[in-house]
Write an enzyme that holds these catalytic residues in place. Sequence first.
Site, PDB file in Angstrom:
ATOM      1  N   ASP A  91       0.852  -1.202   0.000  1.00  0.00           N
ATOM      2  CA  ASP A  91       0.000   0.000   0.000  1.00  0.00           C
ATOM      3  C   ASP A  91       0.881   1.244   0.000  1.00  0.00           C
ATOM      4  O   ASP A  91       1.137   1.799   1.047  1.00  0.00           O
ATOM      5  CB  ASP A  91      -0.919  -0.048   1.222  1.00  0.00           C
ATOM      6  CG  ASP A  91      -1.991   1.026   1.200  1.00  0.00           C
ATOM      7  OD1 ASP A  91      -2.178   1.651   0.157  1.00  0.00           O
ATOM      8  OD2 ASP A  91      -2.632   1.244   2.242  1.00  0.00           O
TER       9      ASP A  91
ATOM     10  N   GLU B 100      -3.281  10.572   0.154  1.00  0.00           N
ATOM     11  CA  GLU B 100      -4.468   9.706   0.083  1.00  0.00           C
ATOM     12  C   GLU B 100      -4.830   9.163   1.454  1.00  0.00           C
ATOM     13  O   GLU B 100      -6.004   8.992   1.779  1.00  0.00           O
ATOM     14  CB  GLU B 100      -4.218   8.553  -0.895  1.00  0.00           C
ATOM     15  CG  GLU B 100      -5.448   7.695  -1.208  1.00  0.00           C
ATOM     16  CD  GLU B 100      -5.701   6.535  -0.245  1.00  0.00           C
ATOM     17  OE1 GLU B 100      -6.821   6.005  -0.239  1.00  0.00           O
ATOM     18  OE2 GLU B 100      -4.781   6.186   0.527  1.00  0.00           O
ATOM     19  N   GLU B 101      -3.792   8.881   2.260  1.00  0.00           N
ATOM     20  CA  GLU B 101      -4.042   8.244   3.550  1.00  0.00           C
ATOM     21  C   GLU B 101      -4.656   9.197   4.573  1.00  0.00           C
ATOM     22  O   GLU B 101      -5.064   8.780   5.649  1.00  0.00           O
ATOM     23  CB  GLU B 101      -2.748   7.644   4.126  1.00  0.00           C
ATOM     24  CG  GLU B 101      -2.133   6.540   3.267  1.00  0.00           C
ATOM     25  CD  GLU B 101      -2.938   5.253   3.278  1.00  0.00           C
ATOM     26  OE1 GLU B 101      -4.027   5.197   3.877  1.00  0.00           O
ATOM     27  OE2 GLU B 101      -2.464   4.282   2.655  1.00  0.00           O
TER      28      GLU B 101
HETATM   29 ZN    ZN Z   1      -3.638   2.722  -0.233  1.00  0.00          ZN
END
Ligand code: ZN
Length: 333
Positions: free
Chosen positions: A89, A120-121
């Site tokens: 990830d 994004e996180e």
């Molecule tokens: Zn991700």
Amino acid sequence: MNLFELTKSLMSVPSTSGEEEAVGFFLRDHLESLGWTVEMQPVSENQNNVIATLNDTPRVWFSTHMDTVPPYIPPTEDDEKIYGRGSCDAKGIIAAQITAAEQLRKEGIEDIGLLYTVEEERSSTGAKAVNLHPLAAQCEYMINGEPTDNDLAIGSKGTFRLMIRTSGKAAHSAYPEEGDSAIEKLLDILEDVRHTKFPNDEFFGDTTVNIGTIEGGAALNVIPPTAEAGLAIRLTTKKQPIEEAVRSIVRDRGEIEILSFSEPVRMHEVDGFNKKVVRFTTDIPHMPNWGKPLLLGPGSILVAHTKDEFVYKMDLASAVGLYAELARRLLTT
Ligand SMILES: [Zn+2]
């Protein structure tokens, strides 16, 4: 650089959300050395999305995010797996997408773009910024990467994050009639939340609620004047009916602060791939201008964000073939 070397090289540059600048420069230099045209799109003072193209208006794009959750865990490997932060990830995914794109180039297919976002996180500010990019208008399909065990995700649940705050009146704990407990009010609300049946959806599955944080009070011998709880709800319907349900539970007993939300998304389906609905959310709801979304990636979401994060080398290698095949199919429809 081969697939595994590229994965490990990307992982060797720490890029916890907010600190993606160095890995962005690494990607820019690598892609430029392969002959891609690279644009760094500023998102904040030290955060840039990386946008790479071979022609002026690619129709099919590969995308994922460059940031990771903390803490940084450097890459290690054995014969079967690559371990460490970002292995699944999502740095292994970036490496698999670049390798697939290079394979397509060798076949003469250059109608592809690469998009790597920041943040994004946390709050998807990278995706929100790139949604306004002029290249979005020409994109027909966006193949986003997140760990789906190489299955094609045909839907992803949404998220709805909120705080519930209660207030009362402090008093000596020996004279409770002089005070008003914010914690007891909060517990009553949370008890009602736990016993509420929120609407589900046949396609997306169950709406689930996590009471993730709880805080309040001043001392053991003080009637607590304030309390708060943080909730993350995985949405399988639009946010609105869920928000209304939460408001009707809380009523005038507390206050609600909405931190963020994203609606559930249905993705584009392609025959011949294993399909499933995933429960996590992605950058996709924040980039509606980028054509029809697809979602596929090597690795398991169950090890992402953990100290044991890893990806099978075999799955990385299969993802290259799957990404290339998806792009070929989408470009010929
Ligand atoms: Zn991700």
